[in-house]
Enzyme design. Structure first.
Site, PDB file in Angstrom:
ATOM      1  N   GLU A 122      -6.861   4.978   7.704  1.00  0.00           N
ATOM      2  CA  GLU A 122      -6.744   6.576   7.486  1.00  0.00           C
ATOM      3  C   GLU A 122      -7.747   7.163   6.628  1.00  0.00           C
ATOM      4  OE1 GLU A 122      -2.917   5.934   5.509  1.00  0.00           O
ATOM      5  OE2 GLU A 122      -2.076   5.333   7.327  1.00  0.00           O
ATOM      6  N   GLY A 127       2.739  -1.145   4.238  1.00  0.00           N
ATOM      7  CA  GLY A 127       2.774   0.082   3.833  1.00  0.00           C
ATOM      8  C   GLY A 127       4.183   0.854   3.882  1.00  0.00           C
ATOM      9  N   GLY A 128       4.866   1.197   4.982  1.00  0.00           N
ATOM     10  CA  GLY A 128       6.038   1.827   5.016  1.00  0.00           C
ATOM     11  C   GLY A 128       7.036   0.727   4.103  1.00  0.00           C
ATOM     12  N   SER A 172       2.521  -2.226  10.254  1.00  0.00           N
ATOM     13  CA  SER A 172       4.050  -2.426  10.621  1.00  0.00           C
ATOM     14  C   SER A 172       4.762  -3.767  10.222  1.00  0.00           C
ATOM     15  CB  SER A 172       4.378  -2.204  12.004  1.00  0.00           C
ATOM     16  OG  SER A 172       3.982  -0.915  12.553  1.00  0.00           O
ATOM     17  N   GLY A 227       1.820   2.170  10.960  1.00  0.00           N
ATOM     18  CA  GLY A 227       2.870   3.013  10.810  1.00  0.00           C
ATOM     19  C   GLY A 227       3.335   3.237  12.388  1.00  0.00           C
ATOM     20  N   ASN A 241       0.792  -1.238  -0.038  1.00  0.00           N
ATOM     21  CA  ASN A 241      -0.059   0.119  -0.056  1.00  0.00           C
ATOM     22  C   ASN A 241       0.982   1.102  -0.001  1.00  0.00           C
ATOM     23  OD1 ASN A 241      -1.821   2.175   0.444  1.00  0.00           O
ATOM     24  ND2 ASN A 241      -2.182   1.386   2.669  1.00  0.00           N
ATOM     25  N   TRP A 242       0.921   1.602  -1.284  1.00  0.00           N
ATOM     26  CA  TRP A 242       1.925   2.949  -1.273  1.00  0.00           C
ATOM     27  C   TRP A 242       1.386   4.157  -0.825  1.00  0.00           C
ATOM     28  CZ3 TRP A 242       4.147   1.936  -7.058  1.00  0.00           C
ATOM     29  CH2 TRP A 242       5.043   0.937  -7.094  1.00  0.00           C
ATOM     30  N   LYS A 243       0.167   4.475  -0.392  1.00  0.00           N
ATOM     31  CA  LYS A 243      -0.395   5.394   0.206  1.00  0.00           C
ATOM     32  C   LYS A 243      -0.145   6.469  -0.845  1.00  0.00           C
ATOM     33  CE  LYS A 243      -0.123   3.553   4.679  1.00  0.00           C
ATOM     34  NZ  LYS A 243      -0.138   3.495   6.050  1.00  0.00           N
ATOM     35  N   HIS A 301      -9.849   1.728   4.820  1.00  0.00           N
ATOM     36  CA  HIS A 301      -8.452   1.837   5.384  1.00  0.00           C
ATOM     37  C   HIS A 301      -8.647   2.828   6.501  1.00  0.00           C
ATOM     38  CE1 HIS A 301      -4.491   2.819   6.375  1.00  0.00           C
ATOM     39  NE2 HIS A 301      -4.064   1.666   5.795  1.00  0.00           N
TER      40      HIS A 301
HETATM   41  P1  PGA Z   1       2.441   0.122   7.925  1.00  0.00           P
HETATM   42  O1  PGA Z   1       1.135   0.608   6.958  1.00  0.00           O
HETATM   43  O2  PGA Z   1       2.848  -1.098   7.066  1.00  0.00           O
HETATM   44  O3  PGA Z   1       3.116   1.582   7.384  1.00  0.00           O
HETATM   45  O4  PGA Z   1       2.308   0.038   9.163  1.00  0.00           O
HETATM   46  C1  PGA Z   1       0.099  -0.437   6.700  1.00  0.00           C
HETATM   47  C2  PGA Z   1      -1.149  -0.023   6.115  1.00  0.00           C
HETATM   48  O5  PGA Z   1      -1.583   1.425   6.413  1.00  0.00           O
HETATM   49  O6  PGA Z   1      -1.808  -0.475   5.151  1.00  0.00           O
END
Ligand code: PGA
Length: 255
Positions: free
Chosen positions: A97, A234-235, A213, A173, A10-12, A95
């Site tokens: 967010e 994500g990250g 994470s 995150g 997930n590149w956001k 999501h």
């Molecule tokens: P993260 O994000 O791996 O940076 O914790 C995961 C996500 O929001 O899908």
């Protein structure tokens, strides 16, 4: 049949077209012996070029959000058919967010899931509890309600196209992932919820992936759990090296 693991990035709101294409081109050679399905949820602007860059590879391109209407006067929004047109095959919905920063509630997410399924885009429905809900012993109740409301009225044939991403909010995150045992327990619960709502056949076929994470140091122990069918990263999906390490999680040390 064993469920094939999905390694989803997930590149956001990261990566322009050039960066997305360069990442995908560099990723392709490392996938020849990968035993997983690789999915990338890229920014809207990078969907078509990413799809083109990924064309003959085992990489599925998706989006991170959409609107529930077929089309209309919704300035700034994007429709499921437009995402399909650009080459997306799946869309992340609900999501945390989106829920927290943009105020999306279960009812709105439900409408989006219905639309995605109707138009042939595979929804990756994100669910997960906050830290205080977990501390209060309400994690399972919250997740059940999120699934129930998002999938209300959706029939078994359609539900078979849904992917669930369990993403506890306290793990996104933060560098603090759920332990493999905590995640596995919730994934078992989610499978039971699907069994209750649909059938054991649908429950067994539904991919339930974990996010929050995930990195190369914890990916293997999470992915080796029976009910963890993949990860939403994500990250650690932004850097090619760490993403490739997660794709080849079986080679990582089992910590
Ligand atoms: P993260 O994000 O791996 O940076 O914790 C995961 C996500 O929001 O899908």
């Amino acid at each position: 049949m064993a469920r094939r693991k999905i390694i989803a990035g997930n590149w956001k709101m990261y990566k322009n077209i050039e960066e997305a294409v360069a990442f995908i081109k560099a990723l392709i050679p490392s996938l020849t012996d990968a035993e997983v399905d690789v999915w990338l949820a890229v920014p809207f602007t990078a969907i078509a070029p990413s799809k083109e860059a990924a064309k003959d590879a085992n990489i599925t391109i998706g989006a991170q959000n959409m609107h529930d209407a077929a089309e209309g006067a919704f300035t700034g929004e994007v429709a499921a058919t437009m995402l399909l047109d650009a080459g997306a095959k799946f869309v992340i919905l609900g999501h945390s967010e989106r829920r927290q920063i943009f105020g999306e509630d279960n009812a709105f997410i439900h409408k989006k899931v219905v639309r995605a399924l109707k138009d042939g885009l595979r929804p990756v429905l994100c669910v997960g509890e906050t830290e205080s809900e977990r501390d209060a012993g309400k994690a399972e109740e919250v997740v059940k309600e999120q699934i129930q409301q998002a999938l209300e009225g959706i029939l078994a044939e359609e539900a078979a196209n849904v992917v669930i991403a369990y993403e506890p909010l306290w793990a996104i995150g933060t560098g603090k992932n759920a332990t493999p045992a905590e995640a596995e327990q919730m994934h078992q619960t989610i499978r039971r919820i699907f069994e209750e709502f649909y059938s054991s056949e649908v429950a067994q076929a539904t991919p339930i992936i974990y996010g929050g994470s995930v990195k190369s140091t914890n990916a293997r122990s999470l992915l080796e759990q029976e009910n963890i069918d993949g990860v939403l990263v994500g990250g650690a999906s932004l850097s090619l090296d760490s993403f490739v390490e997660i794709v080849h999680y079986k080679r990582l040390a089992n910590v």
